[in-house]
Scaffold this active site. Sequence first.
Site, PDB file in Angstrom:
ATOM      1  N   GLY A  65      42.920  35.173  30.181  1.00  0.00           N
ATOM      2  CA  GLY A  65      43.220  33.885  30.079  1.00  0.00           C
ATOM      3  C   GLY A  65      44.360  33.352  30.830  1.00  0.00           C
ATOM      4  N   GLU A 101      44.296  42.014  40.022  1.00  0.00           N
ATOM      5  CA  GLU A 101      42.986  41.315  39.910  1.00  0.00           C
ATOM      6  C   GLU A 101      42.163  41.352  41.492  1.00  0.00           C
ATOM      7  OE1 GLU A 101      43.017  37.264  39.788  1.00  0.00           O
ATOM      8  OE2 GLU A 101      41.206  36.899  38.358  1.00  0.00           O
TER       9      GLU A 101
END
Lengths: 375, 375, 396, 396
Positions: D131, D248
């Site tokens: 999120g 990421e």
Amino acid sequence: MGLIYNEEQQQLQDSAREFLAARSPVAEQRRLRDEAVPEGFSLGIWKEMLELGWGGIAAPEQYGGLEFGFQGFGPVFEEIGRHLSSAPLLSSVVLSASLLESMGSEQQREKLIPELINGQRRLALALDEDCRFRPERVGLKARKDGDYYVLDGKKTWVVDGFGADGWLTVARLEDESLAIFLVDATVERVQVDHLNLVDSRNHAALTFDEVRLPAEAKLPGKDALLALETVLDRGTACLAAELLGMSESLFERTVDYLKTRVQFGVPIGSFQALQHRAARLYVDLQLARSAVLAAFECLNDPEASATERSSLVSLAKWKAGEMAHRVSNEAVQMHGGIGVTDELDVGLYLKRIRVVQVQLGDSDYHCERYAATLR
Amino acid sequence: MGLIYNEEQQQLQDSAREFLAARSPVAEQRRLRDEAVPEGFSLGIWKEMLELGWGGIAAPEQYGGLEFGFQGFGPVFEEIGRHLSSAPLLSSVVLSASLLESMGSEQQREKLIPELINGQRRLALALDEDCRFRPERVGLKARKDGDYYVLDGKKTWVVDGFGADGWLTVARLEDESLAIFLVDATVERVQVDHLNLVDSRNHAALTFDEVRLPAEAKLPGKDALLALETVLDRGTACLAAELLGMSESLFERTVDYLKTRVQFGVPIGSFQALQHRAARLYVDLQLARSAVLAAFECLNDPEASATERSSLVSLAKWKAGEMAHRVSNEAVQMHGGIGVTDELDVGLYLKRIRVVQVQLGDSDYHCERYAATLR
Amino acid sequence: MTDIEQFRLQTREWLEANCPTSMRTPMPIDEMVWGGRNLSFVSEDQRLWFERMRDKGWFVPDWPVGYGGGGLDPQRLAVLESEMRRLRCRPPQINLGIWMLGPVLLEFGTEEQKRELLPPMARGEIRWCQGFSEPNAGSDLASLQTSAREDGDAFIINGTKIWTSYGNMSDWMYALVRTGPKEPKHAGISLIVLDMNSAGVNVEPIDLISGKSSFCQVFFDDVRVPKRQLIGELNGGWPLAKALLQHERRAMSKFSEISLPTHFDLLEYLRRYLPDASSPGEIALQQRAVSCLMEEHAFRLTHRRINETMRARQDASGLMAISKLVHSEQERDKFEVLLDVMGQRALGWSGDGFSERELALTNTWLNSFAQTIAGGSSEVQLNVIAKRVLGLPEAK
Amino acid sequence: MTDIEQFRLQTREWLEANCPTSMRTPMPIDEMVWGGRNLSFVSEDQRLWFERMRDKGWFVPDWPVGYGGGGLDPQRLAVLESEMRRLRCRPPQINLGIWMLGPVLLEFGTEEQKRELLPPMARGEIRWCQGFSEPNAGSDLASLQTSAREDGDAFIINGTKIWTSYGNMSDWMYALVRTGPKEPKHAGISLIVLDMNSAGVNVEPIDLISGKSSFCQVFFDDVRVPKRQLIGELNGGWPLAKALLQHERRAMSKFSEISLPTHFDLLEYLRRYLPDASSPGEIALQQRAVSCLMEEHAFRLTHRRINETMRARQDASGLMAISKLVHSEQERDKFEVLLDVMGQRALGWSGDGFSERELALTNTWLNSFAQTIAGGSSEVQLNVIAKRVLGLPEAK
């Protein structure tokens, strides 16, 4: 080699850069232009280049070469581009010596290649006849007449053709096949006209008016078109490397200018629109460098097929040409008013880039040639 | 007219905008898609359009038209584009009624044109057979058999072909010339398949399996190819106007977004790179508008030659297509993440633009056609 | 007959009687008469037309008679202009003084300045040049550095101006100088006029990438200029500069109307140098050239649309804002294609190996690079469109 | 034999014995095993491979054994990875928890948090989602607004997160929230983890222009999260966010390595849909397509150059900075050409009128628009090149 320079290539590049920065910087090119030196290069500097061994980079040892491999020309032509240097390395060595090596008689090879390598003799390739490069469209005729050949027709854009000791001239025989003739500059009925292009180099137009040549002037090798293709691929890769070197230098100058030129109280390089455009030029430069290095890798690889070779060489010239086009246009525009003055070197790069873009085939030509390898 | 709308055109545009904003806004197009309405338009709204007189804009008074002139379709299709509205105005009126007017018998004209204009009947043009538009490459065969013609072959991308009352079908006769047949939807052995494209409109594929038609189904007019060209030019201009309207609306939405969307504490429209890109889109939009208006001016001019007409119409479609392409790509990119969601209307415009770009010839086709007028 | 109709009749008669027929033809760039101390004519007709118009005061038909003008009201001015257009009369004299400085003097000059400067201007006796740009103040004029220091009844000017057209052939210059070195950028600028013969003025023509040019760099080394040659207020030059720039834009468009720049018709060259494209590469090039022609066509139509919009008294400002950008970039793009079409034949610099037209093409191509920079670079044009036309916020 | 050689031998033997041959083939995107509460397998081999690797602790071979990992040192980890590559073993489980949150927890988590969260992660029992982005905080993450207000031993979360991949199929989320509303933007952010089953969490899949997607928007309406689920310091989330973003990037490249995105070979389509280009327009199109292929070729070579540069331990950062930009834009350009080549055949949305591949092409084309936006838009990439690679000054 691979897609980065190996140690030897790196050394070659370093020494070329050092030499050219000292002996043949852009200012020298400006001098040659302003003094209208008809050969378009300095004989002294050319001799020095040959003393450094540049003439023998790819030539076999038996003819006095270094047998370093063709890959050695990559860094050298890149530096030649970077310094806008001018020398008959492409015309007399890369093109002429290679062509003699594949098409000449053993006698011709033994005599001429060493002379080309050490500068005793200077030859030029007379191929083009049209304003767009089409090596297969040769109209100059060679007619057999007893023990002689008679050449009749015109050649143009003969690089370094003015003041050369002779021209390797591509002609069409009566049976429509191509042949290559070594035409000595002393022969009669060849008219040499100097063509002054924007790059102030040595370009010539040759008119052959029923020129009589002994039969041995015809290089005896078979399949001239095939030999020519191989040799032109080598020359084309060198031009791509020259474009790369010129563009990189021009790009660096432009980025420097963006950092230092102040407008409205800030360096113009802080304007985002210019930043993005500069970033896109960097992208193009990197893609072009990869393509150029791949072309040299392939030219150095004895196992590479002709298709692979023409595919990678055409890719390199195409991409380097497109990139150089953008870089040079943007360099002028980003330099603003001063970019269009002759005082700055930007214009010299722009003009030379345009000529090299066209030589040995422009982007449309090489795109078409690449497409043919996909069939 | 000229290159700005005259008073009547302006009134037509104002009333079309008012009507479409109220009755056929983008939300209506979204509804048609989500409910998968097979005709791709709302019959009710179509009737309302015809009540406004849109069907009769260009048609002669004797057939119930307003004889306003073809120039009336410019503002109407611009507004249709702006609101992404969907209706068979192009297929049934601009293409079919025009084609009947030039190729139909007096009897056909008198009966059918009024019906097309008032919506009692709806026809579609069945021309395309390939994935790229090539009106001259017709393969569907029409064989004479006694008093009948037998049609055999396939048509595709028939705009509004699903649920139509009939199709004006372009076929190749045995002597290789082209002919146009009015094929009633009730006839046997025609298979209609719905093609669901990204724009969720009404596109159909027709398969003619030895379809027998009475001889009078063949429109009697001479030189079908010539008539077709004139009619296609009309349709093409309308599509260019639709592209213009869509792009202008999309551009306005994008500029609004640039002004209101805040990133890093400032509206993203204050980033110079985006400003310059938006400015270039504005330039393109203006050039496209000039070209579209010139095409309508020419279509309205009885003295214009066929060459002038195809030159200006192809220019309009080409320029509007290229412009719409850029505007739609940039609209998505400048909207960022939300630009790729279905929630925003941007995607609906993008998809419709891509379909219209292709219909009746893409940029390559119209560039080629324009080139032909230069000979 | 109204007075105006009568004036039209008289004007028409006078022009027909006094404008030599050779002065009713399009004017090549080297047949422009620039006025000034070193006046010269290429033909007797040219001299006659110059002198007759001068004696009517019609170099500046709408200036007051007292300052050497023709004293025409706007209505009569329009009549004169339309009659000259009708007969295709060449402008009898071209001079930045008349087009740019004159109107500013009329608005901002003192009575004394008007009496001294306007009449010679109106008689074409002084050729004027402009001193605005500096090497470090191109798009950003407010940061100019040429200084004017007060010294008794004079200013002492030091610094340099660049891109001064025909600086080497002009008699006087109007220049923006910094008189208030401590004031914020806009606030310290003044407008002065000076004789180019003043001691300490040096002019050097600038070589461009295309070769010799009419642009000059002007150097000021302790140049003494009497204080009465200050136009407007001390440190009050900025509004005058803006007025001048507006006149410049008008002058530029007038200039491009009357001059005949060498035009290269892409289509003609396509036909000559690529008569039968047959290979895929040639065909692709041909289609690219056609795209270029199409863009030009769309721009010509846009030009027509601007005129129609203005005639209809609608707002054409957005369209006008794109005009310079599009025109200069299309020219550049056209030459790129011409280079591809002509290969080395488009790259000739000099000599018999190339036709005159080919050499002119090279020259015009290289000059085209200046067109996207001078007179508001493409970047400035894009900024203007983004902000004034689209209303996007100031760049952060 | 050294220990390492022995480990290699044992690993090889174990893999050969335990990795089913069907798990040694390229993995279609719909055969990925994501782990989590709703674990499901498409084949028995898949289940076997999952369980065997889980039981070795080799979902996370380098994590400490105490947290459920394999406890391998870097050398042994490299051996395992190279042996798996050699056999072309599929990854037995894919999970953002392992790739992204895990390493951050290992570095920044409390002992209690590690004991609670890592072992289920290591066994593939929990599927994690992320999120980060919000509707008003895309490229500019620091301006996120989802708030976490302290209330006794818990935080109360309100707000929304967008672009959460597989949000509707995940068990837990790690999220950046604003805990310090008054602190400057970066300073008021914290990292928390929460169960997606918590009351007040609502997930809605996002429809894209290409159709259904795996992206979701997640809404928080007074969601209560125990304070012990705060990772790191209160208001100290920014450095953790940066660490996560670095993971990421690594995860994205790993993901693109193992997934097989549908590839559309332009050349193949050229041959099929434009087999014999004959008209000038078709030939021009063909040459344009070839240019596209050439750009792709140059990029493939650049990719190879990156690898060679890194192997030679030279600086490849400039080349790596262009990679995402070039790849995503080339894909988009390729589809533009494909659309021109295929006409309406490239614009099918559904139905029998189009082949499956044609419909997949439309879908991939429309998805390509997201590629120049997601994961650092082209504009962000250009900013990075301008500033970090070219060293241009910060935009004013």
